[in-house]
Scaffold this active site. Structure first.
Site, PDB file in Angstrom:
ATOM      1  N   ASP A  15       0.885  -1.165   0.000  1.00  0.00           N
ATOM      2  CA  ASP A  15       0.000   0.000   0.000  1.00  0.00           C
ATOM      3  C   ASP A  15       0.921   1.213   0.000  1.00  0.00           C
ATOM      4  OD1 ASP A  15      -2.171   1.726   0.244  1.00  0.00           O
ATOM      5  OD2 ASP A  15      -2.088   1.673   2.426  1.00  0.00           O
ATOM      6  N   GLU A  75      -1.877  -1.399  -4.279  1.00  0.00           N
ATOM      7  CA  GLU A  75      -3.137  -0.664  -4.249  1.00  0.00           C
ATOM      8  C   GLU A  75      -2.979   0.588  -5.095  1.00  0.00           C
ATOM      9  OE1 GLU A  75      -5.694  -0.627  -0.726  1.00  0.00           O
ATOM     10  OE2 GLU A  75      -5.571   1.554  -0.839  1.00  0.00           O
ATOM     11  N   ASP A 148      -1.540   0.534   8.875  1.00  0.00           N
ATOM     12  CA  ASP A 148      -0.797   0.737   7.619  1.00  0.00           C
ATOM     13  C   ASP A 148      -0.243  -0.592   7.112  1.00  0.00           C
ATOM     14  OD1 ASP A 148      -0.949   3.615   7.128  1.00  0.00           O
ATOM     15  OD2 ASP A 148       0.090   3.784   9.036  1.00  0.00           O
TER      16      ASP A 148
END
Length: 199
Positions: A15, A75, A148
Site C-alpha cells: 500500500d 493498491e 498501515d
C-alpha cells in the site's frame, strides 16, 4: 493413484504512501494462505520528496530480494480532491512498481474498493474492519503501526483471492505487468511520450 502437487507462491502486497508504506507477505499453498511478514516503512521524518521515493524503491527491492515473492500486488491511488496528494501517491506507487519491474516479477494493481470488497465483502469497509478480518483469517495479533501494515497485507490477500491466470482482467479492476517489456508494450503511448520529453 494420482498425486496432486499443490503449487506454492509468495505474494508481496504493498500500500504505497509518502509518509508510510505498508506491506505484507503471504504464502499461498493451493487454497490455503499463511502470513509470512507484515510491516511499514516510515518516511515522515524525511523532508525531501525525492528521498522518500528513493526509500520506497530501495525498501521494495530489499523486500523482493529477501523474500523472493512470485508476484507483487499494489493498491492503486484513490481519486481524491487534492491533486497534489494524488500526484505524490501516484509517484510512490510508480516507484514501487519500478522496483518490481527491475526484478522482473509480475505486478497487479487493484482499486482500493476492490481490495476492501474482496476481504470484507464491503467496498466501503473501514481500515479497522479490514484489519479485523485479516487477523481472523491469518490468525495473528495486533502489531505496532498495525493499520498501515494490514493495508499492505490486504492487497496481497486480495490478489490471492482472485486466483486467475495473470494478465486477465475482470471488470477492469486490475492491470498486470510481468516486466518492463510487457509494461512498455501495453503503454507504448506513455513510453513514447517519456522518451520525447527527455529529448
Amino acid at each position: 493413484m494420482e498425486i496432486i502437487i499443490q503449487k506454492e507462491r509468495i505474494i508481496l502486497g504493498i500500500d504505497p504512501g509518502t509518509a508510510v508504506m505498508g506491506y505484507g507477505l503471504i504464502k499461498e499453498t493451493g487454497t490455503k494462505i499463511e502470513l509470512i511478514s507484515l510491516g511499514v516503512v516510515k518516511m515522515d521524518k524525511i523532508d525531501d520528496h525525492m528521498l522518500k521515493l528513493q526509500r520506497i524503491f530501495e525498501k521494495t527491492v530489499a523486500l523482493i530480494d529477501n523474500y523472493k515473492p512470485d508476484c507483487m500486488a499494489l493498491e492503486a491511488p484513490f481519486y481524491g480532491k487534492n491533486i497534489q496528494v494524488m500526484l505524490k501517491l501516484g509517484r510512490a506507487q510508480g516507484v514501487a512498481m519500478a522496483a518490481g519491474l527491475s526484478r522482473n516479477i509480475d505486478i497487479t494493481e487493484y482499486a482500493p474498493r476492490k481490495v476492501k470488497q474482496s476481504i470484507t465483502g464491503n467496498g466501503s469497509a473501514t481500515k479497522e474492519q479490514v484489519a479485523a478480518m485479516l487477523q481472523n483469517l491469518l490468525k495473528f495479533s495486533e502489531t505496532p503501526d498495525f493499520l498501515d501494515a494490514t493495508d499492505g497485507l490486504a492487497v496481497a490477500v486480495c490478489h490471492s483471492f482472485q486466483r486467475m491466470p495473470t494478465g486477465k482482467s475482470k471488470g477492469g479492476s486490475k492491470k498486470s505487468y510481468s516486466g518492463w517489456d510487457t509494461f512498455a508494450k501495453d503503454n507504448a503511448g506513455r513510453v513514447a511520450g517519456l522518451s520525447k520529453a527527455k529529448k
